[in-house]
Design an enzyme around this catalytic site. Structure first.
Site, PDB file in Angstrom:
ATOM      1  N   SER A 106       4.191  30.723  16.965  1.00  0.00           N
ATOM      2  CA  SER A 106       4.615  29.473  17.584  1.00  0.00           C
ATOM      3  C   SER A 106       3.807  29.193  18.843  1.00  0.00           C
ATOM      4  O   SER A 106       3.678  28.029  19.246  1.00  0.00           O
ATOM      5  CB  SER A 106       6.094  29.545  17.972  1.00  0.00           C
ATOM      6  OG  SER A 106       6.924  29.421  16.848  1.00  0.00           O
ATOM      7  N   ASP A 126       9.413  19.669  18.077  1.00  0.00           N
ATOM      8  CA  ASP A 126      10.083  20.955  18.296  1.00  0.00           C
ATOM      9  C   ASP A 126      11.552  20.722  18.621  1.00  0.00           C
ATOM     10  O   ASP A 126      12.155  19.782  18.113  1.00  0.00           O
ATOM     11  CB  ASP A 126       9.362  21.707  19.422  1.00  0.00           C
ATOM     12  CG  ASP A 126       9.306  23.201  19.182  1.00  0.00           C
ATOM     13  OD1 ASP A 126      10.364  23.840  19.294  1.00  0.00           O
ATOM     14  OD2 ASP A 126       8.216  23.726  18.874  1.00  0.00           O
ATOM     15  N   HIS A 139      12.666  26.627  22.746  1.00  0.00           N
ATOM     16  CA  HIS A 139      11.393  26.774  22.056  1.00  0.00           C
ATOM     17  C   HIS A 139      10.419  25.646  22.389  1.00  0.00           C
ATOM     18  O   HIS A 139       9.243  25.880  22.676  1.00  0.00           O
ATOM     19  CB  HIS A 139      11.677  26.819  20.549  1.00  0.00           C
ATOM     20  CG  HIS A 139      10.563  27.264  19.687  1.00  0.00           C
ATOM     21  ND1 HIS A 139       9.691  26.392  19.068  1.00  0.00           N
ATOM     22  CD2 HIS A 139      10.172  28.503  19.300  1.00  0.00           C
ATOM     23  CE1 HIS A 139       8.823  27.069  18.332  1.00  0.00           C
ATOM     24  NE2 HIS A 139       9.088  28.356  18.454  1.00  0.00           N
TER      25      HIS A 139
END
Length: 539
Positions: free
Chosen positions: A326, A85, A142
């Site tokens: 996600s 990520d 994220h």
């Protein structure tokens, strides 16, 4: 897809599914005393606001029942989940004790940290400005959000509970400003699994990889090659379906990927989730329900408050909400980590089968949108909220408790194994079958054996007892015969295995004509063979 094509990461917060006002409950941004869940817990009960970890009920049908899984295991620190990520915030108090060092695979052009590949997997922020090709956006943090859902420290008196609880996390940075490059991502996948030492040896190979990223298009041969290598190494790869409401992104559509679609709290497909036959299973993705803040069904996880560079570490809530496929994927990755904590020998194929076999069926009523229909095969038109089917959203809704329980029960069963004196006997032969290699689980002992012929009874029959550790089989005709052995331990648990044996015709002896002189035809053949042999020796 070119290995140099930019693969933008999935949006953390897609267009929010503002639907009809839902007055059933309202989650306050002051999470610790939400009346729906009561005061904050520091036991294995998830913290207030983490509705998706509880056993499902009428108000949260898609909840995954992580509590049921924790009754069996809260995860092993010997299991590592790689988070490919944006990197993580190593200083987040709910992550700092759970992280291996990791690595940064983002090349200089997208790094945001002033360099290319290096040993610093921390997230410097992925903010962009209007002049960038992807437009202006604040930092997403994220990777920190994804990591928290999988393995944030739990029962530590702060923050949140994660699905994996005690498992370890390997941060692998592959996304920077505007995303990342496929070639970097593929290199990182192999490194995370311990299959590559480029640029350095990975001392902490992962058994599970989470990839909440993707881009439009079919799975290319380079990605497919990497997935094949990971499958051979018994590394499970979980990939988010995408947030476009259409066909799956790559690499979610690669063979071998455990693709995860997103659900609303009511069990319907959340409007933004992509879908299609490649999806393995579905899990909560977060949805807001009402037409104004606060967001009622956000997923609570670790984050940072900085809009560009890092600032204070924090948690998402009903105003700084976390929604997207996600975040469906890490719920599945965390569940797989719990399964492997019980049985580390599981293969990706077995893991996927257990997830799908234990999944709960999708609901057929309860959509917020009264016009919601059954989800269709994906097309270029976005599908909003719809009722999932097994051909669009996977086998069903993730049931972490049942998946871990099935793995646990399998470890308690005895192992049935037998050998035969030959697996290719000739007609008239007698075989000895031996179950001596069968084993009971730890602390138990085998108490019973049972031999049966499940097919091909015309080709063989047992001689004598069929309830001992060994059995004798007599062949009576040409053909295949299937032999089954069932073993039972002292708790009554049993397991069976079956092997096939082929009975062939007996080979007649060379002088079956009755002896005497050799036939003239045979002598001619022998002479020709000798002549040919002589010529071969001269060459």
């Amino acid at each position: 897809m070119s290995s140099l094509q930019l693969a933008a990461h999935l949006a953390s917060q897609p267009d929010v599914e503002w639907a009809v006002v839902d007055q059933r409950r309202s989650i306050s941004s002051v999470i610790p005393n939400d009346p729906y869940y009561g005061p904050k817990q520091t036991s294995i009960t998830p913290q207030v606001g983490q509705w998706y970890l509880r056993a499902p009920d009428s108000s949260a049908l898609s909840a995954i029942n992580a509590e049921g899984a924790w009754a069996i295991t809260i995860g092993s620190p010997n299991i590592t989940v790689a988070v490919l990520d944006t990197g993580v915030r190593f200083d987040h108090p709910d992550l700092s004790s759970k992280l291996w060092p990791g690595y940064d695979f983002v090349r200089s052009s997208a790094s945001g940290d002033g360099g290319g590949w290096d040993a610093d997997a921390s997230d410097p922020g992925d903010w962009t400005v209007q002049a960038d090709s992807c437009g202006a956006a604040p930092s997403s943090w994220h990777g920190t959000e994804v990591a928290g859902l999988i393995g944030a420290a739990s029962d530590n008196g702060i923050g949140m509970a994660s699905v994996g609880r005690n498992v370890r996390l390997l941060p692998v940075r592959v996304l920077g400003k505007c995303g990342g490059f496929d070639s970097d991502i593929q290199a990182a996948m192999l490194w995370a699994a311990g299959l590559s030492s480029d640029p350095v040896v990975n001392p902490h190979p992962a058994q599970v990889i989470n990839m909440s990223l993707g881009s439009a298009g079919n799975c290319g041969p380079d990605y497919q090659s990497v997935f094949a290598q990971l499958a051979s190494a018994r590394v499970a790869v979980v990939v988010a379906a995408g947030n476009a409401g259409i066909a799956l992104n790559s690499p979610a559509n690669c063979a071998g990927a455990i693709a995860v679609a997103g659900l609303r709290h009511a069990g319907t497909k959340v409007g933004y989730s992509s879908l299609g036959p490649e999806v393995a299973i579905a899990a909560p993705a977060g949805n807001c329900v009402n037409d104004a803040a606060p967001c009622l069904y956000s997923l609570l996880t670790t984050r940072n408050t900085g809009t560009t560079t890092p600032s204070a570490n924090s948690y998402s809530d009903s105003y700084q909400y976390t929604v997207g496929t996600s975040f469906s994927a890490p719920l599945v990755a965390g569940t797989i980590a719990l399964m492997l904590s019980v049985d580390p020998s599981l293969t990706p194929v077995q893991i996927k089968a257990v997830l799908q076999n234990t999944a709960r069926p999708f609901p057929t009523t309860g959509a917020a949108d009264a016009s919601a229909a059954t989800c269709r095969s994906p097309s270029s038109t976005e599908q909003l909220e719809c009722y999932c089917s097994t051909s669009t959203c996977g086998a069903g809704m993730l049931n972490a408790g049942a998946a871990v329980a099935q793995v646990y029960q399998a470890t308690l069963l005895p192992t049935a194994v037998f050998t035969a004196s030959t697996l290719a006997p000739v007609l008239g032969a007698t075989l000895t079958l031996d179950a001596g290699q069968s084993l009971a689980s730890v602390g138990r002992k085998l108490t019973a054996y049972r031999w049966t012929i499940t097919s091909g009874a015309a080709a063989a029959s047992f001689i004598g007892a069929t309830d001992g550790k060994t059995a004798t089989l007599s062949t009576t005709a040409i053909g295949d015969v299937a032999i089954s052995l069932s073993v039972t331990d002292d708790t009554g648990a049993s397991r069976s295995t079956t092997q096939s044996i082929t009975v062939a015709a007996a080979v007649p002896p060379a002088n079956s004509s009755g002896g005497g002189a050799l036939g003239i035809g045979w002598l001619i053949g022998l002479a020709v063979a000798v002549g040919l042999l002589g010529r071969r020796q001269r060459v």
